[in-house]
Design a protein around this motif. Structure first.
Motif, PDB file in Angstrom:
ATOM      1  N   LYS A 198       0.803  -1.227   0.000  1.00  0.00           N
ATOM      2  CA  LYS A 198       0.000   0.000   0.000  1.00  0.00           C
ATOM      3  C   LYS A 198       0.838   1.281   0.000  1.00  0.00           C
ATOM      4  O   LYS A 198       0.413   2.291  -0.543  1.00  0.00           O
ATOM      5  CB  LYS A 198      -0.952  -0.003   1.197  1.00  0.00           C
ATOM      6  CG  LYS A 198      -1.995  -1.130   1.055  1.00  0.00           C
ATOM      7  CD  LYS A 198      -2.954  -1.161   2.187  1.00  0.00           C
ATOM      8  CE  LYS A 198      -3.920  -0.026   2.113  1.00  0.00           C
ATOM      9  NZ  LYS A 198      -5.043  -0.179   3.044  1.00  0.00           N
ATOM     10  N   THR A 199       2.025   1.227   0.616  1.00  0.00           N
ATOM     11  CA  THR A 199       2.817   2.464   0.693  1.00  0.00           C
ATOM     12  C   THR A 199       3.978   2.482  -0.289  1.00  0.00           C
ATOM     13  O   THR A 199       4.542   3.531  -0.566  1.00  0.00           O
ATOM     14  CB  THR A 199       3.414   2.664   2.103  1.00  0.00           C
ATOM     15  OG1 THR A 199       4.360   1.611   2.343  1.00  0.00           O
ATOM     16  CG2 THR A 199       2.354   2.646   3.177  1.00  0.00           C
ATOM     17  N   GLY A 200       4.343   1.308  -0.806  1.00  0.00           N
ATOM     18  CA  GLY A 200       5.470   1.266  -1.752  1.00  0.00           C
ATOM     19  C   GLY A 200       6.823   1.221  -1.069  1.00  0.00           C
ATOM     20  O   GLY A 200       7.856   1.376  -1.713  1.00  0.00           O
ATOM     21  N   ILE A 201       6.838   1.027   0.256  1.00  0.00           N
ATOM     22  CA  ILE A 201       8.102   0.961   0.987  1.00  0.00           C
ATOM     23  C   ILE A 201       8.249  -0.449   1.561  1.00  0.00           C
ATOM     24  O   ILE A 201       7.353  -0.945   2.250  1.00  0.00           O
ATOM     25  CB  ILE A 201       8.154   1.995   2.141  1.00  0.00           C
ATOM     26  CG1 ILE A 201       7.849   3.410   1.619  1.00  0.00           C
ATOM     27  CG2 ILE A 201       9.499   1.949   2.860  1.00  0.00           C
ATOM     28  CD1 ILE A 201       8.856   3.989   0.663  1.00  0.00           C
ATOM     29  N   GLY A 217      12.840  -0.779   4.604  1.00  0.00           N
ATOM     30  CA  GLY A 217      12.781   0.686   4.585  1.00  0.00           C
ATOM     31  C   GLY A 217      13.171   1.277   3.246  1.00  0.00           C
ATOM     32  O   GLY A 217      13.274   2.486   3.100  1.00  0.00           O
ATOM     33  N   VAL A 227      12.498   1.857  -0.922  1.00  0.00           N
ATOM     34  CA  VAL A 227      11.354   1.978  -1.826  1.00  0.00           C
ATOM     35  C   VAL A 227      11.303   0.767  -2.772  1.00  0.00           C
ATOM     36  O   VAL A 227      12.335   0.249  -3.190  1.00  0.00           O
ATOM     37  CB  VAL A 227      11.438   3.316  -2.605  1.00  0.00           C
ATOM     38  CG1 VAL A 227      12.645   3.365  -3.500  1.00  0.00           C
ATOM     39  CG2 VAL A 227      10.191   3.585  -3.397  1.00  0.00           C
ATOM     40  N   ALA A 254      11.117  -0.334  -6.024  1.00  0.00           N
ATOM     41  CA  ALA A 254      11.416   0.453  -7.221  1.00  0.00           C
ATOM     42  C   ALA A 254      10.428   0.208  -8.351  1.00  0.00           C
ATOM     43  O   ALA A 254       9.904  -0.900  -8.505  1.00  0.00           O
ATOM     44  CB  ALA A 254      12.831   0.142  -7.691  1.00  0.00           C
ATOM     45  N   TYR A 255      10.191   1.270  -9.139  1.00  0.00           N
ATOM     46  CA  TYR A 255       9.431   1.145 -10.372  1.00  0.00           C
ATOM     47  C   TYR A 255      10.062   0.012 -11.194  1.00  0.00           C
ATOM     48  O   TYR A 255      11.266  -0.127 -11.191  1.00  0.00           O
ATOM     49  CB  TYR A 255       9.514   2.471 -11.147  1.00  0.00           C
ATOM     50  CG  TYR A 255       8.817   2.451 -12.471  1.00  0.00           C
ATOM     51  CD1 TYR A 255       7.464   2.721 -12.550  1.00  0.00           C
ATOM     52  CD2 TYR A 255       9.504   2.118 -13.638  1.00  0.00           C
ATOM     53  CE1 TYR A 255       6.803   2.675 -13.773  1.00  0.00           C
ATOM     54  CE2 TYR A 255       8.848   2.064 -14.847  1.00  0.00           C
ATOM     55  CZ  TYR A 255       7.505   2.353 -14.907  1.00  0.00           C
ATOM     56  OH  TYR A 255       6.853   2.301 -16.103  1.00  0.00           O
ATOM     57  N   SER A 301       2.585   1.139  -6.345  1.00  0.00           N
ATOM     58  CA  SER A 301       2.056   1.018  -4.986  1.00  0.00           C
ATOM     59  C   SER A 301       0.528   1.001  -5.122  1.00  0.00           C
ATOM     60  O   SER A 301      -0.052   1.836  -5.815  1.00  0.00           O
ATOM     61  CB  SER A 301       2.548   2.130  -4.066  1.00  0.00           C
ATOM     62  OG  SER A 301       2.231   3.380  -4.551  1.00  0.00           O
ATOM     63  N   ALA A 357      -2.353   1.770  -3.515  1.00  0.00           N
ATOM     64  CA  ALA A 357      -2.983   2.492  -2.409  1.00  0.00           C
ATOM     65  C   ALA A 357      -4.440   2.076  -2.225  1.00  0.00           C
ATOM     66  O   ALA A 357      -4.980   2.118  -1.121  1.00  0.00           O
ATOM     67  CB  ALA A 357      -2.902   3.988  -2.667  1.00  0.00           C
ATOM     68  N   GLU A 358      -5.092   1.674  -3.312  1.00  0.00           N
ATOM     69  CA  GLU A 358      -6.531   1.369  -3.244  1.00  0.00           C
ATOM     70  C   GLU A 358      -6.804  -0.031  -2.700  1.00  0.00           C
ATOM     71  O   GLU A 358      -7.947  -0.361  -2.405  1.00  0.00           O
ATOM     72  CB  GLU A 358      -7.170   1.484  -4.638  1.00  0.00           C
ATOM     73  CG  GLU A 358      -7.107   2.857  -5.256  1.00  0.00           C
ATOM     74  CD  GLU A 358      -5.783   3.109  -5.967  1.00  0.00           C
ATOM     75  OE1 GLU A 358      -4.974   2.169  -6.090  1.00  0.00           O
ATOM     76  OE2 GLU A 358      -5.560   4.259  -6.371  1.00  0.00           O
TER      77      GLU A 358
END
Lengths: 202, 303
Positions: free
Chosen positions: B259-262, B266, B268, B270-271, B275, B277-278
């Motif tokens: 959900k947060t992409g992390i 800790g 990220v 990476a693309y 992420s 979020a929904e």
């Protein structure tokens, strides 16, 4: 004898240069150096936190970071990066737990510099293309025609418009100026997309 | 000798012609009518944000107007997702429900173009109905927009790869049922399939089995070679419950990462990892439970 003179002159010049570089009155250098270091540090952080994975090296990719420098204040940019959801961005990772406060000033300075660099490129591109367009349009005229004067006048006007553009990046004047310049003279792809994006209402 | 040479030249010309032609396929006529309602459109919005928006959402327009798919290796070509707003010319305003369903099931668009990333043969009928209801709704994401992304250009290798490894799927009239959302591993598998997790997190795009995803080579073991926006090679992560995968991740780590992409470390994610979020906590938990149930396979993936 000559060689000796040269050696003395060289030694004197070397000493003078060393004195000059050690001179504490070099305020311009003192002013520029921290700024450059700040940006270099920002660039490192940009890579460290993986920004380039989405936004590319120049801020073009997913979204367009070059818009950041006129759309948001430093504080807004910080809040955006910390929690993009608050700005309606559902795609970007939430960096609040990743980037410490101390890293934000350099990172934001670097992100802002992406926009100013792009604006510089766009202005240069506008001027260069305008110049070549003028050359083409006057190529059929006799040599003694005062096309050169017109070209210089247009270039001079172009540079003033460019300067105004830079000076009023936060205001509507910027959009007005871009509308005035038109898009037909901008050949460079990145400049074109930048101008197009700038033209959109934030 | 001469005959052999002629055969070879003929073969090369044949391959060149085969790959140079546009990738078009004949379409079969089917009948499908979606029933729309407000609640269905809401559900469709949720699904579309999870499934369609990852490729079709353009942050510049804040609509599903399509954008460049930057995660594909350069040798495939330059690929853009299409505008799927309701615009009659630039978007899908003129698509009928049947044409949309045919595209989602087989990957063949209205004009016969093959869109291999669109194939969702295992997406439940009720979810397709919901997505169509959303695409027809008055939501701002799909409001008509004339913006058209540049045309896709596949390289010769890209075209050859598509023709050989990603042919269109056959349309099936059979009803695809949605699993019970409380049956966590089954629902998790359904989401893993239809959100496309296994597409990136298996060995390669070229060896995917879209009808039986678990038969894909290196299913969920990762190692698929992708690239980020800066052009750097990124290898997809191992998602099996081994220590080299998500074996040491807790359910909370996993939900937070999605959900947060992390990630748990800790860093990220990476693309091209989006992420989500929904995604609801229960959906993310279902995916986690399913991933925990697949065989653990040891594979260290280059990071």
């Amino acid at each position: 004898m000559n060689a000796r003179r040269h050696l003395i002159a060289f030694a004197f010049l070397a000493w003078a240069t060393a004195q000059g570089s050690a001179c504490p009155n070099h305020t311009a250098r003192d002013h520029i150096a921290p700024q450059t270091t700040h940006l270099a540090q920002g660039r490192k952080l940009y890579t460290k936190y993986g920004c380039q994975a989405c936004h590319g090296e120049q801020g073009i990719g997913i979204g367009d970071l070059r818009q950041a420098y006129y759309k948001y204040t430093d504080e807004q940019l910080k809040q955006y990066i910390r929690n993009p959801r608050a700005f309606g961005n559902q795609r970007m990772p939430i960096f609040s737990s990743v980037i410490p406060d101390a890293d934000f000033p350099a990172l934001i300075a670097y992100v802002r510099s992406l926009g100013t660099q792009a604006a510089g490129r766009a202005r240069r591109s506008i001027l260069v293309n305008r110049a070549s367009a003028m050359k083409k349009s006057h190529s059929h005229l006799p040599e003694n025609y005062r096309a050169g004067d017109t070209l210089l006048r247009r270039l001079y006007l172009g540079s003033i418009i460019g300067w105004l553009d830079g000076a009023f990046v936060h205001g509507n004047l910027s959009r007005g100026v871009r509308a005035h310049l038109g898009s037909n003279i901008i050949a460079d792809d990145s400049a074109k997309s930048f101008v197009r994006n700038r033209g959109e209402s934030p | 000798m001469k005959r052999q040479l002629l055969l070879r030249i003929g073969g090369l010309v044949g391959i060149a012609a085969f790959t140079a032609c546009a990738i078009h396929y004949p379409r079969q006529k089917i009948r499908f009518e979606a029933t729309t309602s407000a609640s269905r459109a809401d559900e469709g919005r949720h699904l579309a944000l999870l499934m369609c928006a990852t490729c079709h959402y353009d942050p510049a327009t804040k609509k599903l107007t399509g954008t460049r798919l930057r995660d594909l290796p350069g040798f495939v070509g330059t690929v853009y997702s299409r505008n799927i707003t309701q615009h009659p010319d630039a978007g899908i305003g003129q698509y009928t429900d049947s044409e949309l369903v045919y595209l989602l099931r087989t990957g063949v668009a209205k004009d016969g173009t093959l869109m291999p990333y669109m194939q969702k043969p295992l997406l439940a009928d009720e979810d397709i109905q919901a997505i169509i209801a959303f695409l027809r709704s008055d939501d701002e994401l799909v409001a008509p927009s004339p913006i058209e992304p540049p045309p896709t250009h596949y390289s010769v290798i890209g075209k050859l790869g598509l023709r050989v490894f990603s042919p269109p799927l056959r349309y099936s009239e059979a009803n695809v049922a949605k699993p019970d959302t409380t049956d966590e591993p089954a629902y998790g598998k359904y989401l893993t399939t239809n959100l496309g997790c296994y597409e990136c997190h298996s060995a390669s795009f070229l060896t995917l089995d879209r009808l039986t995803p678990e038969k894909s080579k290196g299913y969920l073991v990762g190692g698929n070679k992708l690239r980020d926006t800066a052009g750097k090679t990124v290898y997809s992560r191992n998602l099996t419950p081994d220590a080299t995968g998500i074996g040491e991740w807790s359910e909370q780590d996993f939900i937070a990462a999605l959900k947060t992409g992390i990630g748990r470390d800790g860093k990220v994610l990476a693309y091209p990892m989006p992420s989500f979020a929904e995604l609801t906590d229960s959906e993310a938990a279902a995916i986690y439970r399913y991933l925990k149930s697949v065989p653990a396979i040891r594979k260290e993936v280059k990071r």
